[in-house]
Design an enzyme around this catalytic site. Sequence first.
Site, PDB file in Angstrom:
ATOM      1  N   LYS A  53      -3.124  -9.974   0.101  1.00  0.00           N
ATOM      2  CA  LYS A  53      -2.547  -9.867  -1.239  1.00  0.00           C
ATOM      3  C   LYS A  53      -1.203 -10.595  -1.343  1.00  0.00           C
ATOM      4  CE  LYS A  53       0.837  -6.393  -1.295  1.00  0.00           C
ATOM      5  NZ  LYS A  53       1.189  -6.539   0.118  1.00  0.00           N
ATOM      6  N   GLY A 110       0.787  -1.215   0.000  1.00  0.00           N
ATOM      7  CA  GLY A 110       0.000   0.000   0.000  1.00  0.00           C
ATOM      8  C   GLY A 110       0.824   1.272   0.000  1.00  0.00           C
ATOM      9  N   ASN A 111       2.070   1.209   0.525  1.00  0.00           N
ATOM     10  CA  ASN A 111       2.899   2.402   0.549  1.00  0.00           C
ATOM     11  C   ASN A 111       3.273   2.865  -0.850  1.00  0.00           C
ATOM     12  OD1 ASN A 111       4.629  -0.088   0.630  1.00  0.00           O
ATOM     13  ND2 ASN A 111       6.236   1.421   0.307  1.00  0.00           N
ATOM     14  N   LYS A 170     -11.520  -8.873   9.911  1.00  0.00           N
ATOM     15  CA  LYS A 170     -10.915  -7.797   9.112  1.00  0.00           C
ATOM     16  C   LYS A 170     -11.851  -6.595   9.064  1.00  0.00           C
ATOM     17  CE  LYS A 170      -7.716  -6.377   6.166  1.00  0.00           C
ATOM     18  NZ  LYS A 170      -6.303  -6.207   6.540  1.00  0.00           N
ATOM     19  N   LYS A 196       4.021 -11.662   5.174  1.00  0.00           N
ATOM     20  CA  LYS A 196       4.956 -11.633   4.051  1.00  0.00           C
ATOM     21  C   LYS A 196       5.950 -12.797   4.145  1.00  0.00           C
ATOM     22  CE  LYS A 196       4.574  -6.583   3.831  1.00  0.00           C
ATOM     23  NZ  LYS A 196       3.194  -6.716   3.444  1.00  0.00           N
TER      24      LYS A 196
END
Length: 320
Positions: A216, A11-12, A131, A279
């Site tokens: 994602k 998102g960054n 979420k 991640k």
Amino acid sequence: MEKTAVVAIGGNSLIRDSAHQTVEDQEEALRDTARHLADMIEAGWNLAIGHGNGPQVGFILRRSEIAHRVEGMHEVPLDVCGADTQGAIGYELQQSLQNELYHRGIHKNVATIITQVLVDRADPAFAAPSKPIGGFMDKAEAERRRAEMGWSVMEDAGRGWRRVVASPQPKEIVELDSIKAVMRDGIQVITVGGGGIPVVDVGEGEYRGTAAVIDKDYACSLLAREIGADLFLIATAVDQVASGWGTPAQKWIPRMTLEEAEKLLAEGTHFARGSMAPKIQAVVWFLRAAGKGSGKKALITSPQGIGRALRGETGTWIEC
């Protein structure tokens, strides 16, 4: 022969901070990201690119809620919000990357594929939605929506009530054959945006969208495994991964083996649950599926660090 990389953009790369959230700000951020992706393409990589969409889905939901309350407009279902963001972000990134390649004299095309990702209706995540999405509500509004619309709601850190949805595991990329066909023609593809649009199998060969959010990085890991990528690259907010993050024992990690990554992840204290831990888990799944001797690698670094990381100057490399 070109090598294949799956790149998961965080998102960054889309919204840098709370003061830069407009479409124009996002386009500028993506132009910067496109330069780093073009560096990879120029170096001989064929790319499949995934991206986050959390803030953008939130914006669409908020607009939908306001329009419903003020003008009586219909509200937009969550799966359609995901599709909207895949189209919009895909368009912006596709254009930025195509323009950058043109200016470099690189004759490659870029395409966005609106991507559904199959999830299991029996996934335990559906029994415990966690979420948060959308805007804040007072308790009365939250209870009304729970009763009338079947929403799961929760109080969010003293700021009000929010809808919560499941975050199930991705099982299958519905458009996988299309992605492979496009990549075989040397086209750089933007896909599984936001983790993909969650769909469930309702029988007789039919899929239906469901109110859920797929991680994602997990979806990009699945994509990397399915297309046999040589490299799985996660672009995030930091140049390198650190163990003991945020503690006096914090230590930057330039390289890890798969076994070392699994060990640190299992200890549960090194990587933040909602940030780096998913991640590392996504990388572990990719490398475990590849197996020893495959030569496949994973890299975690910032978008700005991609070029330097590929030269071995920064980033965290993880190998079988």
